[in-house]
Design a protein around this motif. Sequence first.
Motif, PDB file in Angstrom:
ATOM      1  N   SER A  46       1.124  -1.065   0.021  1.00 31.06           N
ATOM      2  CA  SER A  46      -0.186  -0.154   0.133  1.00 31.06           C
ATOM      3  C   SER A  46       0.942   0.725   0.325  1.00 31.06           C
ATOM      4  O   SER A  46       0.887   2.604  -0.223  1.00 31.06           O
ATOM      5  N   GLN A  47       2.045   1.525   0.340  1.00 26.16           N
ATOM      6  CA  GLN A  47       3.260   2.655  -0.107  1.00 26.16           C
ATOM      7  C   GLN A  47       2.893   3.010   0.796  1.00 26.16           C
ATOM      8  O   GLN A  47       3.111   4.633   0.634  1.00 26.16           O
ATOM      9  N   ASN A  48       2.788   2.788   2.293  1.00 25.17           N
ATOM     10  CA  ASN A  48       2.480   3.792   3.126  1.00 25.17           C
ATOM     11  C   ASN A  48       3.375   3.076   4.654  1.00 25.17           C
ATOM     12  O   ASN A  48       2.629   3.064   6.058  1.00 25.17           O
ATOM     13  N   CYS A  49       4.384   2.703   4.653  1.00 15.14           N
ATOM     14  CA  CYS A  49       5.441   2.163   5.629  1.00 15.14           C
ATOM     15  C   CYS A  49       5.490   3.036   6.854  1.00 15.14           C
ATOM     16  O   CYS A  49       6.105   4.455   6.022  1.00 15.14           O
ATOM     17  N   SER A  50       5.461   3.625   7.979  1.00  8.47           N
ATOM     18  CA  SER A  50       5.864   4.460   8.577  1.00  8.47           C
ATOM     19  C   SER A  50       7.273   4.442   8.662  1.00  8.47           C
ATOM     20  O   SER A  50       7.778   2.731   9.318  1.00  8.47           O
ATOM     21  N   LYS A  51       7.693   5.898   9.265  1.00  6.67           N
ATOM     22  CA  LYS A  51       8.741   5.781   9.975  1.00  6.67           C
ATOM     23  C   LYS A  51       9.396   4.821  10.546  1.00  6.67           C
ATOM     24  O   LYS A  51       9.719   4.197  11.046  1.00  6.67           O
ATOM     25  N   GLU A  52       8.442   4.950  11.404  1.00  6.77           N
ATOM     26  CA  GLU A  52       8.681   3.588  13.120  1.00  6.77           C
ATOM     27  C   GLU A  52       8.822   2.157  12.488  1.00  6.77           C
ATOM     28  O   GLU A  52       9.266   1.762  13.047  1.00  6.77           O
ATOM     29  N   ASP A  53       8.444   1.847  11.764  1.00  6.43           N
ATOM     30  CA  ASP A  53       7.702   0.399  11.143  1.00  6.43           C
ATOM     31  C   ASP A  53       9.408   0.344  10.660  1.00  6.43           C
ATOM     32  O   ASP A  53       9.734  -0.601  11.270  1.00  6.43           O
ATOM     33  N   LEU A  54       9.450   1.703   9.607  1.00  5.56           N
ATOM     34  CA  LEU A  54      11.271   0.849   9.325  1.00  5.56           C
ATOM     35  C   LEU A  54      12.712   0.798   9.769  1.00  5.56           C
ATOM     36  O   LEU A  54      13.250   0.393   9.174  1.00  5.56           O
ATOM     37  N   ARG A  55      12.479   2.014  11.097  1.00  2.00           N
ATOM     38  CA  ARG A  55      13.555   2.147  11.424  1.00  2.00           C
ATOM     39  C   ARG A  55      13.726   0.645  12.120  1.00  2.00           C
ATOM     40  O   ARG A  55      14.385   0.370  12.605  1.00  2.00           O
ATOM     41  N   THR A  56      12.273   0.122  12.899  1.00  2.00           N
ATOM     42  CA  THR A  56      12.703  -1.152  13.532  1.00  2.00           C
ATOM     43  C   THR A  56      13.257  -2.095  13.144  1.00  2.00           C
ATOM     44  O   THR A  56      13.859  -3.245  13.321  1.00  2.00           O
ATOM     45  N   TRP A  57      12.102  -2.382  11.211  1.00  2.00           N
ATOM     46  CA  TRP A  57      12.565  -3.447  10.028  1.00  2.00           C
ATOM     47  C   TRP A  57      14.144  -3.877   9.631  1.00  2.00           C
ATOM     48  O   TRP A  57      14.461  -4.817   9.855  1.00  2.00           O
ATOM     49  N   ALA A  58      14.433  -1.713   9.435  1.00  3.58           N
ATOM     50  CA  ALA A  58      16.195  -2.114   9.163  1.00  3.58           C
ATOM     51  C   ALA A  58      16.814  -2.636  10.445  1.00  3.58           C
ATOM     52  O   ALA A  58      17.760  -3.462   9.870  1.00  3.58           O
ATOM     53  N   GLU A  59      16.250  -2.397  11.430  1.00  3.87           N
ATOM     54  CA  GLU A  59      17.121  -3.470  13.027  1.00  3.87           C
ATOM     55  C   GLU A  59      16.697  -5.304  12.714  1.00  3.87           C
ATOM     56  O   GLU A  59      18.263  -5.673  12.466  1.00  3.87           O
ATOM     57  N   ASP A  60      16.123  -5.107  12.162  1.00  2.00           N
ATOM     58  CA  ASP A  60      15.700  -6.877  11.876  1.00  2.00           C
ATOM     59  C   ASP A  60      16.311  -6.701  10.805  1.00  2.00           C
ATOM     60  O   ASP A  60      17.351  -8.591  10.407  1.00  2.00           O
ATOM     61  N   VAL A  61      16.751  -6.813   9.707  1.00  2.00           N
ATOM     62  CA  VAL A  61      17.276  -6.369   8.463  1.00  2.00           C
ATOM     63  C   VAL A  61      18.397  -6.828   8.374  1.00  2.00           C
ATOM     64  O   VAL A  61      19.720  -7.636   8.425  1.00  2.00           O
ATOM     65  N   CYS A  62      18.617  -6.078   9.596  1.00  2.00           N
ATOM     66  CA  CYS A  62      20.915  -6.298   9.785  1.00  2.00           C
ATOM     67  C   CYS A  62      21.852  -7.028  10.714  1.00  2.00           C
ATOM     68  O   CYS A  62      22.409  -7.472  10.524  1.00  2.00           O
TER      69      CYS A  62
END
Length: 345
Positions: free
Chosen positions: A285-301
């Motif tokens: 839906s192209q509406n990922c929040s900045k908070e969700d993305l910060r958390t997901w970036a840690e998981d990716v790393c």
Amino acid sequence: TNTVYPPNVGVPIGEGKRWLIMQMHYYNPDMAEGVYDSSGLRAYVTNDLRPIDAGVMSFAVGVRTGQHAPLPGGQKDVAMETLYAEPDCTMGWSEPLTVFSVQHHSHFMGLHQEIIVERDGVNLGAMRSEFRFDYNHQSGVEPNNALRSLLPGDRLAASCHFDTTPVSANSTVQIGEESNKEMCFPTFLYYPRQELASFAYVPPTTYSKLYIADVEWCSLPSSDENFVSKCAEQLYSDVPGFSRFFSARLEPSLDYPTFCNSGGLTERVRSMSPGICPDNGCTESQNCSKEDLRTWAEDVCEFNCGQFGLTLYPDLTRTEPYNTANIACPNSFFDAPTLAEPAAF
């Protein structure tokens, strides 16, 4: 030399492929004229298929330029890195293998090669006895009797040694296909044929850059209070700069929110890297929040760093990456094992 297959074993020809190609390598650096080659190949084919397909198991320890570091010159015995096929990798074989020919291949400086087999912690020795490699005599030979059969879960360790005294101690010997470079490429013929049959070494520090440009990011804190690790901060601020995989496919200066919330090219690149963006439906839906993305970036790393044996900051349990690799195996990166001493039989 003639290689005679067992009467119930053959090599499948065709299987949807149109051509059978024989590749020849020639070395004529002075471009001498009037040099002719009379070598060839005689192959026998039949429509009366044999019941068991044979295969070639190959170990690309150092074949292409850039795959392995150059060898130091002026040394009587210098080895390339050992290529390991670990037990969890050979467990991918569907059944035991029967080996009927082992071939070693290097160039003019080759000294000796070996493929060692270790089973349940016992070193069974080398598949082929070789006291001195000879570039002019590279035919396959039958394996040692105790190693005609390989089992799923065996550990294989392929290594090559070289005499680099023909070049000076202050120079190096490059790795590559040309005869004036060096190569380590042992193989063996076996049956029945397996899907997993080609192993290859790459320097972990080189290959890791496909996933993360600098593995030190895994162990460093972020300078931005919105993140915990340097790794997550880097991914969030600059996706193309995060790894060679992304830099080869994306325009520069693309941040993580734009990458995960856009269509077109970024959508195609995301499909090539599953899990790079949140899986909660926000990407579609192209509406990922900045908070969700910060958390997901840690998981990716955490996942990417773990691929190379590293824990993610603030966990500093392990800050040194794995020291070897076999990119053909499901677990491509690992610490090189210590082989047991050869058993006495």
